[in-house]
Design a protein around this motif. Structure first.
Motif, PDB file in Angstrom:
ATOM      1  N   LEU A 117      10.280  21.416 -84.046  1.00 37.47           N
ATOM      2  CA  LEU A 117      10.872  20.157 -83.579  1.00 37.47           C
ATOM      3  C   LEU A 117      11.197  20.249 -82.093  1.00 37.47           C
ATOM      4  CD1 LEU A 117      13.078  19.510 -86.692  1.00 37.47           C
ATOM      5  CD2 LEU A 117      11.335  17.955 -85.810  1.00 37.47           C
ATOM      6  N   ASP A 118      11.460  21.455 -81.616  1.00 42.16           N
ATOM      7  CA  ASP A 118      11.642  21.664 -80.185  1.00 42.16           C
ATOM      8  C   ASP A 118      10.641  22.732 -79.746  1.00 42.16           C
ATOM      9  OD1 ASP A 118      12.345  22.404 -77.657  1.00 42.16           O
ATOM     10  OD2 ASP A 118      14.506  22.525 -78.071  1.00 42.16           O
ATOM     11  N   PRO A 119       9.471  22.303 -79.266  1.00 39.15           N
ATOM     12  CA  PRO A 119       8.400  23.265 -78.986  1.00 39.15           C
ATOM     13  C   PRO A 119       8.767  24.254 -77.882  1.00 39.15           C
ATOM     14  CG  PRO A 119       7.627  20.991 -78.744  1.00 39.15           C
ATOM     15  CD  PRO A 119       9.101  20.916 -78.944  1.00 39.15           C
ATOM     16  N   VAL A 120       9.760  23.913 -77.051  1.00 36.12           N
ATOM     17  CA  VAL A 120      10.104  24.819 -75.946  1.00 36.12           C
ATOM     18  C   VAL A 120      11.107  25.879 -76.395  1.00 36.12           C
ATOM     19  CG1 VAL A 120      10.903  24.963 -73.574  1.00 36.12           C
ATOM     20  CG2 VAL A 120       9.730  22.887 -74.375  1.00 36.12           C
ATOM     21  N   ASN A 121      12.238  25.427 -76.927  1.00 35.55           N
ATOM     22  CA  ASN A 121      13.308  26.373 -77.262  1.00 35.55           C
ATOM     23  C   ASN A 121      13.354  26.758 -78.734  1.00 35.55           C
ATOM     24  OD1 ASN A 121      14.297  26.330 -74.600  1.00 35.55           O
ATOM     25  ND2 ASN A 121      15.307  24.374 -75.034  1.00 35.55           N
ATOM     26  N   GLY A 122      12.472  26.191 -79.537  1.00 37.00           N
ATOM     27  CA  GLY A 122      12.533  26.421 -80.976  1.00 37.00           C
ATOM     28  C   GLY A 122      12.395  27.890 -81.326  1.00 37.00           C
ATOM     29  N   LYS A 123      13.151  28.304 -82.349  1.00 35.96           N
ATOM     30  CA  LYS A 123      13.100  29.688 -82.840  1.00 35.96           C
ATOM     31  C   LYS A 123      12.697  29.660 -84.311  1.00 35.96           C
ATOM     32  CE  LYS A 123      14.877  31.636 -79.138  1.00 35.96           C
ATOM     33  NZ  LYS A 123      13.832  31.945 -78.178  1.00 35.96           N
ATOM     34  N   LEU A 124      12.426  30.839 -84.862  1.00 33.19           N
ATOM     35  CA  LEU A 124      12.067  30.923 -86.276  1.00 33.19           C
ATOM     36  C   LEU A 124      12.808  32.075 -86.947  1.00 33.19           C
ATOM     37  CD1 LEU A 124       8.233  30.290 -86.038  1.00 33.19           C
ATOM     38  CD2 LEU A 124       9.930  28.775 -87.059  1.00 33.19           C
ATOM     39  N   PRO A 125      13.200  31.872 -88.213  1.00 33.19           N
ATOM     40  CA  PRO A 125      13.914  32.936 -88.920  1.00 33.19           C
ATOM     41  C   PRO A 125      12.964  34.059 -89.334  1.00 33.19           C
ATOM     42  CG  PRO A 125      13.471  31.140 -90.404  1.00 33.19           C
ATOM     43  CD  PRO A 125      12.981  30.692 -89.059  1.00 33.19           C
ATOM     44  N   ASN A 179      25.171  20.683 -89.251  1.00 29.11           N
ATOM     45  CA  ASN A 179      25.153  19.234 -89.479  1.00 29.11           C
ATOM     46  C   ASN A 179      25.093  18.451 -88.163  1.00 29.11           C
ATOM     47  OD1 ASN A 179      27.672  20.031 -88.767  1.00 29.11           O
ATOM     48  ND2 ASN A 179      28.775  18.709 -90.186  1.00 29.11           N
ATOM     49  N   GLY A 180      24.779  19.136 -87.070  1.00 31.06           N
ATOM     50  CA  GLY A 180      24.583  18.461 -85.786  1.00 31.06           C
ATOM     51  C   GLY A 180      23.245  17.749 -85.730  1.00 31.06           C
ATOM     52  N   PRO A 181      22.864  17.262 -84.541  1.00 32.34           N
ATOM     53  CA  PRO A 181      21.614  16.517 -84.403  1.00 32.34           C
ATOM     54  C   PRO A 181      20.387  17.317 -84.841  1.00 32.34           C
ATOM     55  CG  PRO A 181      22.650  16.936 -82.251  1.00 32.34           C
ATOM     56  CD  PRO A 181      23.633  17.320 -83.295  1.00 32.34           C
ATOM     57  N   GLU A 182      20.401  18.650 -84.609  1.00 30.01           N
ATOM     58  CA  GLU A 182      19.230  19.453 -84.998  1.00 30.01           C
ATOM     59  C   GLU A 182      19.076  19.450 -86.518  1.00 30.01           C
ATOM     60  OE1 GLU A 182      21.793  20.831 -83.290  1.00 30.01           O
ATOM     61  OE2 GLU A 182      21.042  21.079 -81.237  1.00 30.01           O
ATOM     62  N   GLY A 183      20.204  19.593 -87.211  1.00 27.15           N
ATOM     63  CA  GLY A 183      20.167  19.581 -88.669  1.00 27.15           C
ATOM     64  C   GLY A 183      19.713  18.222 -89.198  1.00 27.15           C
ATOM     65  N   PHE A 203      16.249  26.070 -86.879  1.00 28.38           N
ATOM     66  CA  PHE A 203      16.072  26.921 -85.702  1.00 28.38           C
ATOM     67  C   PHE A 203      14.928  26.375 -84.842  1.00 28.38           C
ATOM     68  CE2 PHE A 203      17.582  30.977 -88.142  1.00 28.38           C
ATOM     69  CZ  PHE A 203      18.801  30.379 -88.348  1.00 28.38           C
ATOM     70  N   GLY A 204      13.927  25.811 -85.500  1.00 27.46           N
ATOM     71  CA  GLY A 204      12.791  25.229 -84.781  1.00 27.46           C
ATOM     72  C   GLY A 204      13.210  24.058 -83.917  1.00 27.46           C
ATOM     73  N   ALA A 205      14.324  23.421 -84.298  1.00 25.07           N
ATOM     74  CA  ALA A 205      14.839  22.314 -83.494  1.00 25.07           C
ATOM     75  C   ALA A 205      15.862  22.831 -82.480  1.00 25.07           C
ATOM     76  CB  ALA A 205      15.483  21.270 -84.399  1.00 25.07           C
ATOM     77  N   GLY A 206      16.063  24.143 -82.462  1.00 26.36           N
ATOM     78  CA  GLY A 206      17.019  24.726 -81.521  1.00 26.36           C
ATOM     79  C   GLY A 206      18.440  24.770 -82.058  1.00 26.36           C
ATOM     80  N   GLY A 207      18.612  24.512 -83.349  1.00 25.61           N
ATOM     81  CA  GLY A 207      19.961  24.488 -83.919  1.00 25.61           C
ATOM     82  C   GLY A 207      20.399  25.840 -84.438  1.00 25.61           C
ATOM     83  N   SER A 208      21.635  25.891 -84.937  1.00 28.91           N
ATOM     84  CA  SER A 208      22.111  27.122 -85.566  1.00 28.91           C
ATOM     85  C   SER A 208      22.984  26.749 -86.760  1.00 28.91           C
ATOM     86  CB  SER A 208      22.896  27.966 -84.571  1.00 28.91           C
ATOM     87  OG  SER A 208      24.037  27.255 -84.167  1.00 28.91           O
ATOM     88  N   MET A 209      23.224  27.721 -87.634  1.00 28.60           N
ATOM     89  CA  MET A 209      23.960  27.461 -88.868  1.00 28.60           C
ATOM     90  C   MET A 209      25.444  27.221 -88.592  1.00 28.60           C
ATOM     91  SD  MET A 209      22.250  27.381 -91.676  1.00 28.60           S
ATOM     92  CE  MET A 209      20.794  27.946 -92.540  1.00 28.60           C
TER      93      MET A 209
END
Lengths: 320, 422
Positions: free
Chosen positions: B289-297, B221-225, B204-210
């Motif tokens: 990993l993405d300081p702008v859009n990153g999220k946290l669980p 398994n995309g680039p964020e993962g 989530f910190g890289a802006g990805g999702s499960m």
């Protein structure tokens, strides 16, 4: 569960006393019928309890094994052998079966041999006998979950006393519980530590039952060295005890759970996944009761088959 | 004996006649992890009963863990033993909802709209306890992942403890220097064991999702993962992170033998207690990993209403709102290290405003509050099992028995198999 199967075998004995053939004389007939009724009445409480607490739950587990029941849903449907089909393709289950086999193959023989060794040493010791007996029995009496926490600290890869001691003599300490290569052996070590005391007590009891004059007789007959006397007298006389100890040790090893749950949670990457832990995960964490029941049935079947095979094989060689 | 019973019933009738208007509702409340929550629950319920004398709170036997808690509830669901309220782990809400155990809170909220906003229940916070848009509970104790560090070791390795690393590259570089100090000191402890929560923190910190938005495809398994697993791998390869079990990592950190630890804010109060004066413990925001859009669980639990009895539901809603409200938060936070699940509690000096000024270690979690999104729960009957797949493959990366790409692909393949076929 395993205990239950072990108990249920001798428990069937009273039921084999079937009513005797009817005798022609009427008076005897009445009194015999009366006797039979009393016998049934006396046996009834035990039989009801067996049905209630052993037979019924086992039937329930077997039935659930054929359903897709999940905890929390009010309905379930029968799925036939689907759960069993899934079991054979399940990597986790195969891994845990394999791990349990290795664990048992290490812990059972090691704890039996060490238990026998310790018992022989204590038997020949006169001064500190009760001290050693208590010391070796302590791990059995202690709470395994609490002890596991102590082991976790002892085997800590960096601050643990075991690795510190190894470092003092210049040996690199392994990552006992953290590495996939060593975790099963570390758990086996804890398992042996825990069961040796129990086996020792059983062997001690067996040893005291051996008549002293057998040893003198063997000595007169030419068994001069203690090793000869051990193989000629002690070992055969310990036969029944050994059968019992072996059975109990194997059951206990197959039932390993507490140490895995508290120390490794089956990890890393299933390297310490064992049968009971897998069943626990499926049934109580993933809530797939149907699937967990199928696993339990397999688990019980393995135990029962092993026990029968063992009795058949060993029984022939043991003198009671 | 008969006499006594008669006497009693006579007394009861007189009593009832003497105080006729006093209709009392009794609520049975169940909660997990008494080690964490017993004092909190006692305090909250006491205050609640003072404010609502017509409602009585009784506690059911608490369950030692979240897992055992939800098992108990599922076994008791629909029976008379079922408690009226319980507290369920945020990642298990979906599982409970699939079995239609929680009561939908939307109607109660609609009635209470004005006071809800006033009491600090913001949309972000409400979302934490929603399943597919349905409000199944109110977040009670919430946590997010932060960075703990040993300022003494950072200083010894030539770093500045007042300027903690802000990126994973900096963590890895400084970690390598800490590891080089020798004397049994390790660089990093990253809490990848147990569940998929810390993997989510990286992802989530890289802006990805499960999963993809419609939950039909695996998306981790995309680039964020890839980036997430690469960080995990580099922590081992470049910074020399050892393979710790969960307990081993915790012990080593509080013993002062680890530079950085990445785990939940929920462990803060315990860590402070265990560290004592052994070293200078500090906390900071976790690098993203993405300081702008990153999220946290978000970890933690939510209060859930179970009772289907309408008369009781109103009282239960009152208690749920009270526990998850500003007063509840002001009791939970200092005792555990959880972050407030309530914006009013966080800001108002009446509740926790002063507490944060006085306890800087608690601020890292607070600062990350705007980034908190729900802890993702997978759909279907294998929902919980899926997370174990991610843990197992993380462990392959940590013990370097698989390349990050390989482990990620395997995890994706296995998760795909476990998702419900649609």
């Amino acid at each position: 569960m395993a205990d239950m199967t072990a108990i249920s075998i001798p428990a069937e004995v009273p039921r084999q006393k079937a009513p005797k053939p009817i005798v022609p004389r009427p008076i005897v007939n009445v009194s015999e019928r009366h006797e039979a009724r009393v016998a049934w009445m006396l046996a009834a409480p035990a039989m009801i309890l067996i049905v209630l607490f052993i037979v019924a739950p086992v039937i329930a587990v077997i039935t659930l094994g054929f359903t897709d029941f999940e905890l929390g849903y009010s309905t379930f449907k029968f799925v036939g052998f689907e759960n069993y089909a899934e079991l054979f393709g399940d990597r986790t289950f195969r891994q845990s079966l394999w791990n349990t086999a290795i664990y048992t193959a290490i812990v059972a023989p090691a704890s039996i041999l060490l238990g026998l060794g310790v018992a022989l040493l204590i038997e020949s010791e006169t001064v500190g006998r009760s001290f050693f007996r208590t010391a070796y029995f302590l791990p059995v009496a202690s709470l395994l979950v609490a002890m596991a926490t102590v082991w976790q600290y002892l085997l800590h890869p960096t601050i643990g006393p075991v690795n510190s001691m190894l470092a003092m003599v210049g040996l690199p300490g392994p990552n006992w519980l953290g590495s996939a290569g060593t975790v099963l052996y570390s758990l086996s070590m804890i398992g042996v530590w825990q069961t040796v005391g129990f086996n020792m007590i059983l062997f001690l009891a067996g040893l005291t039952a051996i008549p002293r004059d057998l040893y003198s007789a063997a000595e007169i007959d030419g068994a001069k060295s203690p090793i000869d006397r051990f193989f000629l007298v002690t070992l055969p006389m310990l036969g029944p005890t050994t059968v019992f100890v072996t059975t109990i040790s194997i059951i206990n090893a197959v039932k390993v759970f507490e140490t895995v749950k508290t120390l490794t949670e089956g990890g890393p990457n299933k390297a310490s996944e064992v049968l009971l832990f897998t069943i626990y995960q499926e049934g109580f964490v993933y809530l797939r009761v149907g699937y967990a029941s199928a696993m339990t049935v397999v688990f019980l079947a393995v135990l029962v088959v092993m026990m029968f095979a063992q009795y058949r094989l060993v029984d022939r060689k043991v003198h009671y | 004996m008969k006499h006594f019973a008669k006497l009693l019933s006579a007394a009861a009738i007189t009593m009832a006649a003497a105080f006729p208007a006093h209709a009392e509702t009794t609520l049975t409340v169940h909660y997990p992890m008494p080690g964490f929550f017993k004092d909190v629950m006692d305090k909250v319920s006491k205050k609640f009963m003072e404010e609502n004398p017509d409602i009585k709170i009784e506690f059911a036997n608490p369950s030692p863990t979240y897992e055992e808690g939800i098992q108990t509830i599922m076994r008791q669901a629909g029976t008379s033993e079922m408690p009226d309220l319980t507290f369920i782990g945020l990642n298990r809400l979906r599982m409970a909802d699939e079995r239609s155990i929680p009561v939908d809170l939307a109607p109660f909220m609609a009635k209470d709209k004005a006071s809800m906003a006033e009491q600090g229940f913001s949309d972000t916070i409400l979302k934490l306890a929603q399943v597919n848009g349905k409000q199944v509970g109110l977040a009670f104790a919430t946590s997010n992942p932060i960075m703990y560090y040993n300022a003494d070791l950072v200083k010894a390795a030539g770093g500045n403890p007042d300027q903690p690393p802000k990126t994973w590259d900096e963590v890895i570089a400084l970690g390598a220097k800490i590891k080089a100090l020798g004397n049994g000191v390790d660089s990093v402890d990253f809490r990848w064991q147990g569940d998929d929560w810390m993997f989510s923190a990286l992802l989530f910190g890289a802006g990805g999702s499960m999963l993809s938005e419609d939950e039909s495809k695996v998306a981790f398994n995309g680039p964020e993962g890839q980036k997430a697993f690469n960080v995990l791998s580099r922590l081992v390869k470049e910074a020399g992170m050892p393979v710790f079990t969960k307990a081993a990592g915790e012990q080593a950190f509080v013993a002062g033998k680890v530079g950085f630890a990445f785990q939940t804010t929920g462990a803060l109060a315990n860590t402070i207690k265990n560290v004592g004066g052994k070293f200078d413990l500090r906390t900071a925001e976790i690098p993203l990993l993405d300081p702008v859009n990153g999220k946290l669980p978000t970890g933690g639990n939510a209060v859930v209403i179970l009772t289907k009895d309408e008369a009781k539901q109103d009282a239960a809603w009152k208690f749920a709102k009270f526990a998850a409200g500003p007063y509840g938060a002001s009791v939970v936070v200092p005792g555990t290290g959880y972050v407030p699940n309530n914006e009013l509690a966080a800001k108002s000096p009446e509740y926790l405003g002063d507490f944060y000024a006085k306890n800087p270690l608690f601020q890292a979690g607070l600062k990350q509050m705007p980034r908190m999104i729900p802890w993702y729960a997978f759909p279907g009957s294998n929902g919980v099992r899926v997370t174990q797949t991610i843990v197992d493959n993380s462990s392959r990366v940590v013990d370097q028995s698989a390349k990050p790409e390989e482990a990620l692909d395997d995890a994706a393949k296995e998760v795909k198999r476990l998702l419900p076929r649609s």
